[in-house]
Scaffold this active site. Structure first.
Site, mmCIF file in Angstrom:
data_model
loop_
_atom_site.group_PDB
_atom_site.id
_atom_site.type_symbol
_atom_site.label_atom_id
_atom_site.label_comp_id
_atom_site.label_asym_id
_atom_site.label_seq_id
_atom_site.Cartn_x
_atom_site.Cartn_y
_atom_site.Cartn_z
ATOM 1 N N ASP A 8 0.852 -1.185 0.000
ATOM 2 C CA ASP A 8 0.000 0.000 0.000
ATOM 3 C C ASP A 8 0.889 1.237 0.000
ATOM 4 O O ASP A 8 1.739 1.390 0.882
ATOM 5 C CB ASP A 8 -0.895 0.014 1.238
ATOM 6 C CG ASP A 8 -1.976 -1.061 1.187
ATOM 7 O OD1 ASP A 8 -2.015 -1.807 0.190
ATOM 8 O OD2 ASP A 8 -2.775 -1.148 2.135
ATOM 9 N N ASP A 130 -15.204 -3.467 -0.914
ATOM 10 C CA ASP A 130 -14.805 -3.226 0.470
ATOM 11 C C ASP A 130 -16.065 -3.222 1.320
ATOM 12 O O ASP A 130 -16.954 -2.388 1.125
ATOM 13 C CB ASP A 130 -14.066 -1.892 0.590
ATOM 14 C CG ASP A 130 -12.810 -1.869 -0.266
ATOM 15 O OD1 ASP A 130 -12.146 -2.913 -0.357
ATOM 16 O OD2 ASP A 130 -12.508 -0.807 -0.845
#
Length: 242
Positions: A8, A130
């Site tokens: 990330d 998500d």
């Protein structure tokens, strides 16, 4: 089952968030390329790279770093974060990204999904869902919409999507363990291939997720547990991929 180490990126650094909160970011490396090479060297078959700045702002902000990662590796890269136009997808493909994950745009612009599938096919275009309390979170996990994760998955499946990257936000970055019941329920209800993400804490989690392979869970993204040393990548690969 494929194991994908996660990288990330925020402001050029390799970080991990806690439950998707930008204010709870931990920097693990100032050199994401070095991290990518490390995971490749330990046997990873594919990496999962997320542009966090892109996820929150709406368009990728770290493409220079991403391009350097791709050009430095021999293994494929799966990318998500701010993918909200066909131009962005074209640019990602042009720098060598193998699989693009569309998240927020699956809700806001399903026509983009249709166009991307038509141009690149369902091996290269994935949907990122998500989930928080069963609902879909968008715009960098900041906004919950009135649509269930399962309903969105079914809609995307009808468009031709083959694989969903499913993240349980409440577990993401927490090292609290995978929400196995939630993952199992989602996969059984959507009847679609799933790459799971969120909460992986230890080797036992890998064994439990591996047991869901017959339901359609074909991959597992691991982030924080690799960076903290709670999971050794070589051992994880042996469990999931053998």
């Amino acid at each position: 089952m494929l194991l994908l180490p996660a990288i990330d990126i925020r402001e050029g650094y390799c970080v991990r968030l806690y439950q998707g909160d930008l204010d709870a970011a931990t920097v693990f490396s100032e050199d994401p390329v070095e991290v990518a090479l490390k995971w490749q060297g330990m046997g990873a078959k594919m990496l999962h790279v997320v542009d966090l700045d892109g996820a929150f702002s709406g368009s990728p902000k770290n493409l220079d770093v991403v391009k350097e990662i791709v050009s430095s590796l021999k293994i494929p890269v799966q990318f998500g974060g701010g993918v909200r136009s066909l131009d962005i997808i074209d640019e990602l493909m042009s720098i060598g990204i193998s699989r693009v994950v569309i998240g927020t745009a699956a809700i806001s612009n399903p026509d983009l999904v249709r166009e991307a599938l038509l141009k690149y096919g369902n091996e290269a275009i994935l949907i990122g869902i998500d989930s928080k309390y069963g609902k879909v979170a968008v715009e960098g996990w900041e906004t919950l919409v009135e649509k269930s994760a399962v309903d969105l998955a079914l809609e995307m499946k009808n468009l031709g999507i083959k694989t969903i990257v499913y993240t349980d936000i409440r577990r993401d970055g927490t090292l609290q363990g995978v929400n196995l019941d939630g993952l199992k329920d989602f996969t059984e209800a959507a009847r679609i291939k799933v790459i799971a993400s969120g909460g992986v804490a230890n080797i036992e989690d890998l064994k439990k997720v591996k047991a869901l392979e017959s339901l359609g869970v074909e991959g597992l993204i691991i982030g924080k547990a690799l960076y903290t040393g709670d999971i050794d990548l070589s051992e994880g690969l042996r469990i999931l991929e053998n």
